[in-house]
Design a protein around this motif. Sequence first.
Motif, PDB file in Angstrom:
ATOM      1  N   PHE A 128     -10.479  12.202  18.604  1.00 21.74           N
ATOM      2  CA  PHE A 128      -8.779  11.667  18.684  1.00 21.74           C
ATOM      3  C   PHE A 128      -8.236  12.127  17.286  1.00 21.74           C
ATOM      4  O   PHE A 128      -8.530  12.055  16.418  1.00 21.74           O
ATOM      5  CB  PHE A 128      -8.919  10.257  19.092  1.00 21.74           C
ATOM      6  CG  PHE A 128      -7.426   9.753  18.961  1.00 21.74           C
ATOM      7  CD1 PHE A 128      -6.663   9.777  19.999  1.00 21.74           C
ATOM      8  CD2 PHE A 128      -6.722   9.077  17.809  1.00 21.74           C
ATOM      9  CE1 PHE A 128      -5.316   9.302  20.119  1.00 21.74           C
ATOM     10  CE2 PHE A 128      -5.444   8.574  17.838  1.00 21.74           C
ATOM     11  CZ  PHE A 128      -4.763   8.806  18.920  1.00 21.74           C
ATOM     12  N   TRP A 129      -6.837  12.641  17.542  1.00 21.56           N
ATOM     13  CA  TRP A 129      -6.008  13.157  16.354  1.00 21.56           C
ATOM     14  C   TRP A 129      -4.640  12.556  16.470  1.00 21.56           C
ATOM     15  O   TRP A 129      -4.179  13.084  17.421  1.00 21.56           O
ATOM     16  CB  TRP A 129      -6.438  14.360  15.873  1.00 21.56           C
ATOM     17  CG  TRP A 129      -5.514  14.783  14.609  1.00 21.56           C
ATOM     18  CD1 TRP A 129      -4.988  13.921  13.963  1.00 21.56           C
ATOM     19  CD2 TRP A 129      -5.044  16.113  14.435  1.00 21.56           C
ATOM     20  NE1 TRP A 129      -4.190  14.672  12.675  1.00 21.56           N
ATOM     21  CE2 TRP A 129      -4.187  15.785  13.175  1.00 21.56           C
ATOM     22  CE3 TRP A 129      -5.300  17.467  14.774  1.00 21.56           C
ATOM     23  CZ2 TRP A 129      -3.685  17.150  12.476  1.00 21.56           C
ATOM     24  CZ3 TRP A 129      -4.465  18.359  14.310  1.00 21.56           C
ATOM     25  CH2 TRP A 129      -4.088  18.382  12.981  1.00 21.56           C
ATOM     26  N   CYS A 130      -4.110  11.596  15.716  1.00 15.70           N
ATOM     27  CA  CYS A 130      -3.028  11.413  15.636  1.00 15.70           C
ATOM     28  C   CYS A 130      -2.412  11.808  14.333  1.00 15.70           C
ATOM     29  O   CYS A 130      -2.862  11.406  13.339  1.00 15.70           O
ATOM     30  CB  CYS A 130      -2.748   9.863  15.721  1.00 15.70           C
ATOM     31  SG  CYS A 130      -0.947   9.165  15.398  1.00 15.70           S
ATOM     32  N   SER A 131      -1.434  12.776  14.337  1.00 18.55           N
ATOM     33  CA  SER A 131      -0.872  13.335  13.236  1.00 18.55           C
ATOM     34  C   SER A 131      -0.011  12.512  12.533  1.00 18.55           C
ATOM     35  O   SER A 131       0.766  13.127  11.533  1.00 18.55           O
ATOM     36  CB  SER A 131      -0.091  14.743  13.733  1.00 18.55           C
ATOM     37  OG  SER A 131       1.139  14.598  14.075  1.00 18.55           O
ATOM     38  N   ALA A 132       0.488  11.294  12.637  1.00 15.94           N
ATOM     39  CA  ALA A 132       1.286  10.368  12.147  1.00 15.94           C
ATOM     40  C   ALA A 132       0.833  10.206  10.688  1.00 15.94           C
ATOM     41  O   ALA A 132      -0.181  10.429  10.250  1.00 15.94           O
ATOM     42  CB  ALA A 132       1.510   9.217  12.770  1.00 15.94           C
ATOM     43  N   ASP A 133       1.526   9.473   9.886  1.00  9.44           N
ATOM     44  CA  ASP A 133       1.335   8.782   8.426  1.00  9.44           C
ATOM     45  C   ASP A 133       0.949   7.388   8.870  1.00  9.44           C
ATOM     46  O   ASP A 133       1.959   6.736   9.535  1.00  9.44           O
ATOM     47  CB  ASP A 133       2.565   9.034   7.638  1.00  9.44           C
ATOM     48  CG  ASP A 133       2.125   8.931   6.243  1.00  9.44           C
ATOM     49  OD1 ASP A 133       1.990   9.896   5.506  1.00  9.44           O
ATOM     50  OD2 ASP A 133       2.006   7.659   5.666  1.00  9.44           O
ATOM     51  N   ILE A 134       0.232   6.904   7.838  1.00  5.91           N
ATOM     52  CA  ILE A 134      -0.072   5.590   7.940  1.00  5.91           C
ATOM     53  C   ILE A 134       1.048   4.622   7.453  1.00  5.91           C
ATOM     54  O   ILE A 134       1.138   3.419   7.682  1.00  5.91           O
ATOM     55  CB  ILE A 134      -1.376   5.056   7.268  1.00  5.91           C
ATOM     56  CG1 ILE A 134      -1.272   5.530   5.622  1.00  5.91           C
ATOM     57  CG2 ILE A 134      -2.699   5.557   7.882  1.00  5.91           C
ATOM     58  CD1 ILE A 134      -2.319   4.786   4.733  1.00  5.91           C
TER      59      ILE A 134
ATOM     60  N   ILE B 126       0.903  -1.116  -0.098  1.00 12.37           N
ATOM     61  CA  ILE B 126       0.010   0.047  -0.075  1.00 12.37           C
ATOM     62  C   ILE B 126       0.828   1.416  -0.109  1.00 12.37           C
ATOM     63  O   ILE B 126       1.705   1.360   0.745  1.00 12.37           O
ATOM     64  CB  ILE B 126      -1.049  -0.180   1.188  1.00 12.37           C
ATOM     65  CG1 ILE B 126      -1.709  -1.183   1.287  1.00 12.37           C
ATOM     66  CG2 ILE B 126      -1.598   1.223   1.295  1.00 12.37           C
ATOM     67  CD1 ILE B 126      -2.698  -1.625   2.316  1.00 12.37           C
ATOM     68  N   TYR B 127       0.581   2.015  -1.077  1.00 13.37           N
ATOM     69  CA  TYR B 127       1.487   3.368  -1.357  1.00 13.37           C
ATOM     70  C   TYR B 127       0.557   4.441  -1.400  1.00 13.37           C
ATOM     71  O   TYR B 127       0.270   4.760  -2.601  1.00 13.37           O
ATOM     72  CB  TYR B 127       2.526   3.125  -2.410  1.00 13.37           C
ATOM     73  CG  TYR B 127       3.583   4.018  -2.856  1.00 13.37           C
ATOM     74  CD1 TYR B 127       4.600   4.245  -1.890  1.00 13.37           C
ATOM     75  CD2 TYR B 127       3.645   4.582  -3.939  1.00 13.37           C
ATOM     76  CE1 TYR B 127       5.654   5.006  -2.045  1.00 13.37           C
ATOM     77  CE2 TYR B 127       4.405   5.513  -4.066  1.00 13.37           C
ATOM     78  CZ  TYR B 127       5.642   5.900  -3.285  1.00 13.37           C
ATOM     79  OH  TYR B 127       6.747   6.781  -3.326  1.00 13.37           O
ATOM     80  N   MET B 128       0.094   5.082  -0.433  1.00 15.15           N
ATOM     81  CA  MET B 128      -0.854   5.975  -0.447  1.00 15.15           C
ATOM     82  C   MET B 128      -0.596   7.320   0.351  1.00 15.15           C
ATOM     83  O   MET B 128       0.407   7.445   1.210  1.00 15.15           O
ATOM     84  CB  MET B 128      -2.075   5.277   0.294  1.00 15.15           C
ATOM     85  CG  MET B 128      -2.590   4.235  -0.481  1.00 15.15           C
ATOM     86  SD  MET B 128      -3.804   4.894  -1.697  1.00 15.15           S
ATOM     87  CE  MET B 128      -5.298   4.366  -1.003  1.00 15.15           C
ATOM     88  N   PRO B 129      -1.512   8.281   0.040  1.00 14.10           N
ATOM     89  CA  PRO B 129      -1.273   9.506   0.744  1.00 14.10           C
ATOM     90  C   PRO B 129      -2.184   9.444   1.984  1.00 14.10           C
ATOM     91  O   PRO B 129      -2.829   8.359   2.097  1.00 14.10           O
ATOM     92  CB  PRO B 129      -1.791  10.582  -0.273  1.00 14.10           C
ATOM     93  CG  PRO B 129      -2.414   9.775  -1.068  1.00 14.10           C
ATOM     94  CD  PRO B 129      -2.266   8.602  -1.121  1.00 14.10           C
ATOM     95  N   MET B 130      -2.229  10.399   2.873  1.00 13.73           N
ATOM     96  CA  MET B 130      -3.071  10.342   4.065  1.00 13.73           C
ATOM     97  C   MET B 130      -4.427  10.320   3.615  1.00 13.73           C
ATOM     98  O   MET B 130      -4.989  11.496   4.311  1.00 13.73           O
ATOM     99  CB  MET B 130      -2.426  11.138   5.243  1.00 13.73           C
ATOM    100  CG  MET B 130      -1.352  10.470   5.817  1.00 13.73           C
ATOM    101  SD  MET B 130      -1.948   9.407   6.968  1.00 13.73           S
ATOM    102  CE  MET B 130      -2.867  10.196   8.046  1.00 13.73           C
TER     103      MET B 130
ATOM    104  N   GLY C  86       1.119   5.229  12.683  1.00 16.42           N
ATOM    105  CA  GLY C  86      -0.205   5.414  11.893  1.00 16.42           C
ATOM    106  C   GLY C  86      -1.086   4.031  11.883  1.00 16.42           C
ATOM    107  O   GLY C  86      -2.313   4.093  12.105  1.00 16.42           O
ATOM    108  N   HIS C  87      -0.282   3.004  11.758  1.00 18.10           N
ATOM    109  CA  HIS C  87      -0.924   1.478  12.101  1.00 18.10           C
ATOM    110  C   HIS C  87      -1.744   1.483  13.183  1.00 18.10           C
ATOM    111  O   HIS C  87      -2.978   1.050  13.319  1.00 18.10           O
ATOM    112  CB  HIS C  87       0.059   0.596  11.761  1.00 18.10           C
ATOM    113  CG  HIS C  87       0.485   0.380  10.505  1.00 18.10           C
ATOM    114  ND1 HIS C  87       1.337   1.202   9.896  1.00 18.10           N
ATOM    115  CD2 HIS C  87       0.619  -0.988   9.974  1.00 18.10           C
ATOM    116  CE1 HIS C  87       1.553   0.378   8.411  1.00 18.10           C
ATOM    117  NE2 HIS C  87       1.376  -0.607   8.461  1.00 18.10           N
ATOM    118  N   SER C  88      -0.863   1.621  14.315  1.00 18.30           N
ATOM    119  CA  SER C  88      -1.653   1.246  15.840  1.00 18.30           C
ATOM    120  C   SER C  88      -2.386   2.668  16.111  1.00 18.30           C
ATOM    121  O   SER C  88      -3.436   2.196  16.961  1.00 18.30           O
ATOM    122  CB  SER C  88      -0.539   1.041  16.689  1.00 18.30           C
ATOM    123  OG  SER C  88       0.340  -0.056  16.112  1.00 18.30           O
TER     124      SER C  88
END
Length: 645
Positions: free
Chosen positions: A298-304, A135-139, A309-311
Amino acid sequence: MNDMIQPDSKATSTAHASSSDYAALYAVSLSDPDGFWSRQAERLDWTQVPGTIANWSYDPVAIKWFEDGVLNICHNAVDRHVAAGRGDVTALIFEPDDPGAAGRTLTYGELQAEVIRMAGALKKLGAGKGDRVTIYMPMIVEGAVAMLACARIGAIHSVVFGGFSPEALAGRIEDCESKFVVCADGGLRGGKGVPLKANVDAALAKDGADVDAVLVVNHTDSDIAMTEGRDHWYHEVAADVPSDCPCEPMGAEDPLFILYTSGSTGKPKGVLHTTGGYAVWVATTFHYVFDYKPGEVFWCSADIGWVTGHSYIVYGPLINGATEVMFEGVPNYPDHGRFWQVVAKHKVNIFYTAPTAIRALMREGDEPVKAHDRSSLRLLGTVGEPINPEAWRWYYDVVGDAQSPIIDTWWQTETGGIMITTLPGAHGMKPGSAGKPFFGIQPQLVDNDGAVLDGATDGNLCITASWPGQARSVYGDHERFIQTYFSTYKGKYFTGDGCRRDSDGYYWITGRVDDVINVSGHRMGTAEVESALVSHPKVAEAAVVGYPHDIKGQGIYCYVTLNAGEEADDAFTAELKNHVRTEIGPIATPDHLHFTPALPKTRSGKIMRRILRKIAENDFATLGDTSTLADPNVVDTLVQGRMNR
Ligand code: 6R9
């Protein structure tokens, strides 16, 4: 620096765990792990409830949790909320890169429909249980949807961060022999386009990376090439897929995902996580650490593309039925108030970000923060690298108006979820310390010979007992898993981090003790950057070390020896930096190139990295013993070179 700050927040009195709860639960988690984790496993729906809980050994290395349990994590993150009548609860609030563009909100019911569509499309292209899907995606929403769709059909996802180069993407496709890629035509970050599909094309043009199908989500209406027979528009494939796609029953130890991460040697490793233990770990940590209550945002600003982002964008919050923001953009676009504007717009209650973002925003002063209403905030989290006390104070005082506790969470790709942190209702905070071990976690500090160090001390951080979220292997190379994590200190998991424990039992991570550097919270193997440098035809040899950097935490300092007859001028410096960007990606761009006729080596030919680190840090006084060097003069030349900068 050791001062304890007690959270006097508006929210801590109702926290899921008080100080006495923590003490009691932590004690039980160690004295009766099976009982404790079987109760935590009740957070999930199982088609077969596990009878066997922990079954692991670190010598020999074999790790299993809940092994006879059967479940599907997508069902747990999505379908069961709908089945329980919570289908109208908002799951995802998508905030685009451009604040003026249309966002998107999905309820759990709508998310379920999207996941079924994507799962149907993947199945139609031939993907099934056990297949690897890159998976190679934007957010964007479809990034999370693609992960959940893989989990639904039992395919193993391997998310590759959208900032990685075609070269890096190809290596990751090849390593796990992935036959499917899900990408978008393009992404948007800070107003600039990211050519994701073109990067996929370039990756697949390389030998070795050979896939059956590429599924392309139209996100930016970009003009892209589609290879007949291989590339498919998602909206076309999904136009006629069945309206249902049942969740595949998965054994708890069936693989869920592979995530590549950098180590001290060789190519990035495909860290492998399995289904049941990971699900229990992220569900439990999300519940206690972020102390989420129904109705909150809730907001996590990481990237998937990273484990955070996964967790804590995909699995942890959704398993808990949370409402969360998914943000495509960056902290400084269109201005430095963007994060806080998003907080105000969506009334974010719990915010989770990285020290590098905090430092970059702190530099811009308080105004961009104060310009936005942050009264909804009640908890602030940080992850990815040690947070310096100044940045901590700014985050606490300015962003949180001294009302929201700071939850500093230490963990790793390999740990699956949070391992050391303060809990908002249970612990006082110490700026710069991650805090106390989470339930079931037994940290241990050892010296370089493996002797256990007790009390307040400094040492190498190991974990002595397995926890459900622990990685099970390195994909395709179990021996490397054993070598990397369990051979330095036999019978223990070695984290690669240095750490101090103070007299209150608080843990202070001091950074990596191996050849891994942490640049803006991203792990980078110095060996990876070195191999990118030496792949340039003019470069003879390279050694890379980390050095202190105000914003990034650590910068990338490269010592480079050119082939005889080659000259390093400004144009070449730029060319070589660009070469590394092309090989790995922008996050690996060298901050400083130091050209030198030779590197300091021992007589046996080992590069003395300790000396190179000191020189990069401008610390010339304590270079230590240089007598074992083959040519001690090299050091003088290097010091001169550093001082003349
Ligand atoms: C989640 C994540 C792991 C490495 C880890 C450590 C550093 C992460 C930290 C921290 C100090 C924290 N690290 N969180 N150091 N305090 N709160 O970042 O995973 O990308 O695998 O990096 O990051 O050095 O070993 P990953």
